[in-house]
Scaffold this active site. Sequence first.
Site, PDB file in Angstrom:
ATOM      1  N   GLU A 163     -19.973 -10.998  67.354  1.00 44.95           N
ATOM      2  CA  GLU A 163     -21.430 -10.964  67.570  1.00 44.95           C
ATOM      3  C   GLU A 163     -21.887 -11.451  68.942  1.00 44.95           C
ATOM      4  OE1 GLU A 163     -23.007 -13.044  64.149  1.00 44.95           O
ATOM      5  OE2 GLU A 163     -21.817 -11.842  62.765  1.00 44.95           O
ATOM      6  N   GLU A 269     -16.557  -6.245  56.890  1.00 46.99           N
ATOM      7  CA  GLU A 269     -17.309  -7.163  56.010  1.00 46.99           C
ATOM      8  C   GLU A 269     -18.247  -6.386  55.089  1.00 46.99           C
ATOM      9  OE1 GLU A 269     -19.281 -10.258  58.267  1.00 46.99           O
ATOM     10  OE2 GLU A 269     -17.605 -10.473  59.647  1.00 46.99           O
TER      11      GLU A 269
HETATM   12  O1  G3I Z   1     -19.645 -25.856  51.923  1.00 48.38           O
HETATM   13  C1  G3I Z   1     -21.009 -26.303  52.068  1.00 48.38           C
HETATM   14  C2  G3I Z   1     -21.422 -27.139  50.908  1.00 48.38           C
HETATM   15  O2  G3I Z   1     -20.654 -28.311  50.890  1.00 48.38           O
HETATM   16  C3  G3I Z   1     -22.912 -27.439  51.043  1.00 48.38           C
HETATM   17  O3  G3I Z   1     -23.344 -28.152  49.911  1.00 48.38           O
HETATM   18  C4  G3I Z   1     -23.723 -26.166  51.165  1.00 48.38           C
HETATM   19  C5  G3I Z   1     -25.212 -26.447  51.391  1.00 48.38           C
HETATM   20  O4  G3I Z   1     -25.859 -25.332  51.966  1.00 48.38           O
HETATM   21  O5  G3I Z   1     -23.256 -25.451  52.264  1.00 48.38           O
HETATM   22  C6  G3I Z   1     -21.894 -25.083  52.154  1.00 48.38           C
HETATM   23  O6  G3I Z   1     -21.550 -24.441  53.330  1.00 48.38           O
HETATM   24  C7  G3I Z   1     -21.975 -23.088  53.442  1.00 48.38           C
HETATM   25  C8  G3I Z   1     -20.736 -22.228  53.696  1.00 48.38           C
HETATM   26  O7  G3I Z   1     -21.121 -20.917  53.963  1.00 48.38           O
HETATM   27  C9  G3I Z   1     -19.780 -22.213  52.499  1.00 48.38           C
HETATM   28  O8  G3I Z   1     -20.331 -21.505  51.435  1.00 48.38           O
HETATM   29  C10 G3I Z   1     -22.927 -23.009  54.617  1.00 48.38           C
HETATM   30  O9  G3I Z   1     -24.131 -23.678  54.325  1.00 48.38           O
HETATM   31  C11 G3I Z   1     -23.234 -21.563  54.920  1.00 48.38           C
HETATM   32  O10 G3I Z   1     -23.989 -21.467  56.114  1.00 48.38           O
HETATM   33  C12 G3I Z   1     -21.937 -20.800  55.107  1.00 48.38           C
HETATM   34  O11 G3I Z   1     -22.265 -19.452  55.266  1.00 48.38           O
HETATM   35  C13 G3I Z   1     -21.248 -18.606  55.804  1.00 48.38           C
HETATM   36  C14 G3I Z   1     -21.835 -17.862  56.980  1.00 48.38           C
HETATM   37  O12 G3I Z   1     -20.872 -16.952  57.475  1.00 48.38           O
HETATM   38  C15 G3I Z   1     -22.270 -18.855  58.072  1.00 48.38           C
HETATM   39  O13 G3I Z   1     -22.359 -18.327  59.298  1.00 48.38           O
HETATM   40  C16 G3I Z   1     -20.812 -17.644  54.715  1.00 48.38           C
HETATM   41  O14 G3I Z   1     -20.124 -18.343  53.683  1.00 48.38           O
HETATM   42  C17 G3I Z   1     -19.886 -16.584  55.317  1.00 48.38           C
HETATM   43  O15 G3I Z   1     -19.628 -15.590  54.349  1.00 48.38           O
HETATM   44  C18 G3I Z   1     -20.583 -15.951  56.511  1.00 48.38           C
HETATM   45  O16 G3I Z   1     -19.760 -14.968  57.057  1.00 48.38           O
HETATM   46  C19 G3I Z   1     -20.288 -14.265  58.198  1.00 48.38           C
HETATM   47  C20 G3I Z   1     -19.099 -13.851  59.042  1.00 48.38           C
HETATM   48  O17 G3I Z   1     -18.329 -14.972  59.372  1.00 48.38           O
HETATM   49  C21 G3I Z   1     -19.567 -13.124  60.314  1.00 48.38           C
HETATM   50  N1  G3I Z   1     -20.428 -12.011  59.979  1.00 48.38           N
HETATM   51  C22 G3I Z   1     -21.558 -12.334  59.122  1.00 48.38           C
HETATM   52  C23 G3I Z   1     -21.082 -12.992  57.829  1.00 48.38           C
HETATM   53  C24 G3I Z   1     -22.242 -13.245  56.893  1.00 48.38           C
HETATM   54  O18 G3I Z   1     -23.153 -14.155  57.447  1.00 48.38           O
END
Ligand code: G3I
Length: 386
Positions: A163, A269
Site C-alpha cells: 500500500e 486478500e
Molecule cells: O489483538 C488485539 C487485541 O488484544 C485487542 O483487544 C483488540 C482491540 O481492538 O485488538 C486486537 O488487535 C487487532 C488485530 O487486528 C488482531 O485482530 C487490531 O486492533 C486490529 O487493528 C488488527 O487488524 C488487522 C489489520 O490488518 C490492521 O491493519 C487485521 O486483523 C488484518 O486482517 C488486517 O489485514 C490487512 C492486511 O495486512 C493488508 N491489507 C488490508 C488488510 C485488511 O485491513
Amino acid sequence: MHSTAAATGALLTGCSLATKRARLVAGLSDAFQKDFRLGTSVKNHTLDTTDAPLLSLIAQEFNAITADNAMKWDALQPALKVFNWQRADQFVEFGRRHDMRMVGHVLVWHKQTPERVFRNHLDESDTPAFASRTQLLGRMEDHIGTVVDRYRADITEWDVVNEAIEGGKWLKSHWYNIIGPEYVQYAFQFARDANPNATLIYNDYGVTNPKKQDAILDLLKRVKKSGVKVDGVGMQCHLSLEDGYPSTKMIEQAIVRFAREGYQVFITELDVDVLPRAWQHVRQPPLQPLHIDEFTASEIRALDPYAANFPDPVSEQLGDRYASVFDVFMRHADKIPRVTLWGTSDSESWKNNWPILGRTNYPLLFDHARKPKKAYFRVLDVAQRQ
Ligand code: G3I
C-alpha cells in the site's frame, strides 16, 4: 496432508449440484490444483490457541497460507533489535507440516510498524525527532535481512511493500517522507539480497482503479530502472456485495494489464463484504471505528441487518459474486499463481470490525460455525466445470 474423510464430512453439509462432484476432491485447493494455489490467511488467535479444528480445516481446504498479523513489523520486531519469533515460527511449523506454500506478509508497510522505528533513538524527549534517511534505511535493511534470512528455506513468497500508493499518488507515509520514493526499491533490493530465489510481490488494495494502476506501474518502472526485480503484483481484492464494486470486468482488466506489463498477478486478500458500506462512520483523524452498540436501534437494523442470520437470497448473491470472480481467475489462470482468501471462517474476518466494530459479516467461504457456505460450493463448481 489432506484428510479425505474430514473433507467429505465438511462437503456433505452442502446443498448444490456441486455436492455430488465435491465428494471426489479432498478440498478446494485440490479442485484448483491444475489452475493455481488456493490460500487463506491464519490469524494470531488461531496460532495462539492452536485451534486444532480450524487448523485442520485449513490444511484440508488450502495449500497456501499467509499470516494475517504474525509477520508484520510490530509482531516480529516490537522494539529496535528485539525480535519475537514465537508466532511466526508456529506459522512456519504448521505450513511445513502440511507442505503448504507460505507467504510472508509484510516487510514494509506504514501500518503495524512501531512509531519508534521512524524516530531518532538518541533523542530521548517525549516526541523525539524523526530518524535520518540513513538511520531508517539501516533499520529497514536490518529488519528485512534478518526476517527473510531466518525463513529462507520455508518462505519463498514475500509481500515486500504494502500500500505505497493512495488513489493515484504516493502515500505520504513516514517511509516516503524520510527516505523518498526510493524506499520501495531499497525494500525490494534488501529482500532480493537476503533470498535471491524468492518471489517478491508489491501488494495493494483498490488496484482496479485505473489511476491507481498507473501510479503502481510508475512505481514498478522506477524499481525496474534501478535494476531490482519485482516478480508480481498482489491484488488484495476486498470486494463488496452491496454495489457490486469493483465489477468483475474491472478485476479482469486489472489482471490483464499487470500481466501484460510482465508481472505475475497474485490475488492476495480476497473477501466479499455483504454489509452496507459504512465508511462515513469512521472517525477521522485518526481512523477510528465506532462500535455498533453506539448507534440507535434503527441505525443498527440498517447497518447490521444479518446479526441474527444470513438470509438465503443474500447467500445466493454472495455465491454468484464468488462464482463470477473465480470464473475470471480461471480464465486467467496462466497469469495467476495463487488466489488467497483473507480468512477461512466468517467469524475470524476483519470485516466484522471494519469500518464499524462488532457487526456480523459473512465475507468468506465458511460460515461462523465453520461450515462450507453456498459460496464454497459455487467456487467448487467453477473448478469442476472446466
Ligand atoms: O489483538 C488485539 C487485541 O488484544 C485487542 O483487544 C483488540 C482491540 O481492538 O485488538 C486486537 O488487535 C487487532 C488485530 O487486528 C488482531 O485482530 C487490531 O486492533 C486490529 O487493528 C488488527 O487488524 C488487522 C489489520 O490488518 C490492521 O491493519 C487485521 O486483523 C488484518 O486482517 C488486517 O489485514 C490487512 C492486511 O495486512 C493488508 N491489507 C488490508 C488488510 C485488511 O485491513
